[in-house]
Design an enzyme around this catalytic site. Structure first.
Site, PDB file in Angstrom:
ATOM      1  N   ASP A 102       0.838  -1.201   0.000  1.00  8.79           N
ATOM      2  CA  ASP A 102       0.000   0.000   0.000  1.00  8.79           C
ATOM      3  C   ASP A 102       0.876   1.257   0.000  1.00  8.79           C
ATOM      4  O   ASP A 102       2.039   1.216   0.410  1.00  8.79           O
ATOM      5  CB  ASP A 102      -0.885   0.036   1.253  1.00  8.79           C
ATOM      6  CG  ASP A 102      -1.887  -1.103   1.283  1.00  8.79           C
ATOM      7  OD1 ASP A 102      -2.174  -1.669   0.211  1.00  8.79           O
ATOM      8  OD2 ASP A 102      -2.367  -1.427   2.388  1.00  8.79           O
TER       9      ASP A 102
HETATM   10  N1  URA Z   1      -1.358  -5.853   4.031  1.00  9.75           N
HETATM   11  C1  URA Z   1      -1.836  -4.593   4.013  1.00  9.75           C
HETATM   12  O1  URA Z   1      -2.851  -4.293   4.614  1.00  9.75           O
HETATM   13  N2  URA Z   1      -1.137  -3.665   3.317  1.00  9.75           N
HETATM   14  C2  URA Z   1       0.012  -3.932   2.662  1.00  9.75           C
HETATM   15  O2  URA Z   1       0.626  -3.036   2.073  1.00  9.75           O
HETATM   16  C3  URA Z   1       0.480  -5.251   2.695  1.00  9.75           C
HETATM   17  C4  URA Z   1      -0.217  -6.185   3.397  1.00  9.75           C
END
Ligand code: URA
Length: 229
Positions: A102
């Site tokens: 993310d």
């Molecule tokens: N899980 C999440 O919520 N975000 C990420 O970036 C990776 C795994």
């Protein structure tokens, strides 16, 4: 392959730069100085620049410590992408991120132009291990851990595989979680399912690749062929 293309592929420089290097007579192919960029060469030829051998690079493997604020994409109309960290000499190659973090997640992100390697790590069939360091708003309870470790059901009904949790601080607000799958926003959604909220998320391991401690956020290193094997 044309000599100039070979040199660009190996990261010597842009097409224009390598053509100028060739014209200056700095390249030798099998001990012969060649000044024509369109000469055909193969992987078996011994190619040198100023006497230094230039080996053919099949694929490039990079490890980035992704900072927050950049998106894991090759292109994005609105935001800066992780591609800005790819060294200039590799920008012409078809390098893509291996999986996705993310925008606000930091930590280990691999990038490569080796599609098979990418698939091997990302295919849900291979259950590659992913370890995240998670900082939470609330302390995690034994009951939360039990639910997550036995396979939690998310708010939308999605079933998750069991994920091991290791507590990292006295307040039980910092934990390491080990997943073998990669659903959308999975870690955040798993903790939301037990009424908690993730404030910081950092990936520290993917398969056998561990985020190098010396790698500060925004730094990228090339991983050697031996590491890949
Ligand atoms: N899980 C999440 O919520 N975000 C990420 O970036 C990776 C795994």
């Amino acid at each position: 392959m044309r000599l100039d293309k070979y040199l660009v592929h190996c990261g010597v420089g842009s097409r224009k730069e390598v053509q100028s290097i060739i014209k200056k007579g700095r390249i030798e192919v099998n001990d012969n100085q060649l000044k024509k960029p369109n000469v055909h060469v193969s992987n078996d030829d011994v190619i040198t620049l100023d006497g230094e051998r230039i080996d053919y690079i099949d694929y490039v493997y990079l490890m980035l410590n992704k900072p927050a604020g950049v998106v894991t994409a090759v292109e994005d109309a609105m935001h800066e992408t992780v591609m800005k960290f790819v060294p200039e000499r590799y920008r012409h190659r078809s390098i893509v991120p291996v999986g996705r973090l993310d925008k606000d997640t930091t930590g280990l992100l691999l990038l490569t132009d080796d599609g098979q390697f990418n698939h091997l790590l990302m295919s849900p069939k291979h259950h590659v291990k992913k370890v995240y360091e998670v900082t939470l708003v609330e302390s995690v309870s034994d009951m939360d851990i039990e639910q997550i470790e036995s396979g939690i059901v998310l708010k939308d009904g999605t079933h998750c595989q069991p994920a091991a949790i290791k507590i990292m601080d006295e307040d039980t607000k910092v934990v390491h979680i080990e997943l073998t799958e990669g659903k959308y926003h999975q870690v955040k959604r798993m903790f939301a399912a037990v009424g908690n909220r993730v404030v910081q998320l950092k990936r520290i391991q993917l398969g056998s690749y561990i985020l190098e401690e010396k790698l500060t956020e925004g730094s990228i290193i090339e991983i050697s062929k031996e590491d890949i094997q």
